[in-house]
Design an enzyme around this catalytic site. Structure first.
Site, PDB file in Angstrom:
ATOM      1  N   PRO A 138      -1.217  -1.417  -4.053  1.00  0.00           N
ATOM      2  CA  PRO A 138      -1.424  -1.807  -2.672  1.00  0.00           C
ATOM      3  C   PRO A 138      -0.367  -2.589  -1.729  1.00  0.00           C
ATOM      4  CG  PRO A 138      -2.580  -3.394  -3.886  1.00  0.00           C
ATOM      5  CD  PRO A 138      -1.921  -2.442  -4.863  1.00  0.00           C
ATOM      6  N   CYS A 139       0.809  -1.616  -1.497  1.00  0.00           N
ATOM      7  CA  CYS A 139       1.620  -2.203  -0.801  1.00  0.00           C
ATOM      8  C   CYS A 139       1.294  -2.629   0.782  1.00  0.00           C
ATOM      9  CB  CYS A 139       3.183  -1.201  -0.777  1.00  0.00           C
ATOM     10  SG  CYS A 139       2.576   0.501  -0.353  1.00  0.00           S
ATOM     11  N   HIS A 140       0.419  -1.744   1.278  1.00  0.00           N
ATOM     12  CA  HIS A 140      -0.177  -2.186   2.523  1.00  0.00           C
ATOM     13  C   HIS A 140      -0.700  -3.432   2.586  1.00  0.00           C
ATOM     14  CE1 HIS A 140      -3.690  -0.619   0.323  1.00  0.00           C
ATOM     15  NE2 HIS A 140      -4.408  -1.564   1.083  1.00  0.00           N
TER      16      HIS A 140
END
Length: 179
Positions: A138-140
């Site tokens: 989950p780079c967001h």
């Protein structure tokens, strides 16, 4: 014949895709400008991947992504990932990112500090920009030090990052959400 397969699927945020092989999920793509562009992105990591019916495990991942984009909390950290070709520093960044739960966010500096050197914040951001497993890794959920929506290279950029964080409950609604 390639050892990799891919599938495209519709979500609340557009037509996304996944590619997989014998060692697990190989690549994930947000919705690109066209199906062809999405396939091309997937094939960068899964060379020669051919469209196929997803296995039960991959179908479950697709179902979780669709549910997440509809606003359901989903923890995707259990997904088996194919780490082949992912460098050591990048993998360390991605593994830390996997520990960030839906509804939470951390800064690039937080991850760099956990890796032993807050001065590596820019390098953390660069690694996240190369993330072959967005959504799953989950780079967001990684934001600028002040909470700024910086450094999101997926189609839709910072606005998509903001939307994902709102869906997961890490950000509250704002004045323009009702429009």
């Amino acid at each position: 014949m390639s050892e990799f397969s891919y599938a495209l699927f519709d979500t609340e945020l557009g037509r996304c895709g996944v590619a997989w092989g014998p060692n697990g999920l190989r690549a994930v793509s947000f919705a690109e400008s066209s199906d062809e562009a999405t396939v091309k992105r997937l094939q960068r990591r899964a060379s020669g991947a051919a469209e196929a019916e997803p296995s039960q495990d991959i179908a479950a991942v697709i179902g979780d992504i669709k549910a997440l984009f509809k606003g359901e909390k989903r923890d995707l950290s259990h997904v088996r990932l194919d780490w082949d070709g992912v460098g050591g520093f990048e993998r360390a960044v991605y593994e830390l990112s996997l520990k960030i739960q839906p509804g939470e966010a951390k800064s690039y500096g937080d991850l760099a500090k956990a890796l032993g050197d807050v001065a590596q914040s820019r390098r953390v951001g660069q690694a996240l920009g190369r993330n072959p497993f967005p959504i799953i890794v989950p780079c967001h959920r990684i934001v600028g030090a002040s909470g700024a929506m910086t450094g999101f290279s997926a189609p839709g950029g910072a606005e998509l990052k903001r939307k994902l964080l709102k869906i997961e409950g890490a950000l509250g609604p704002d004045l323009f959400d009702a429009l």
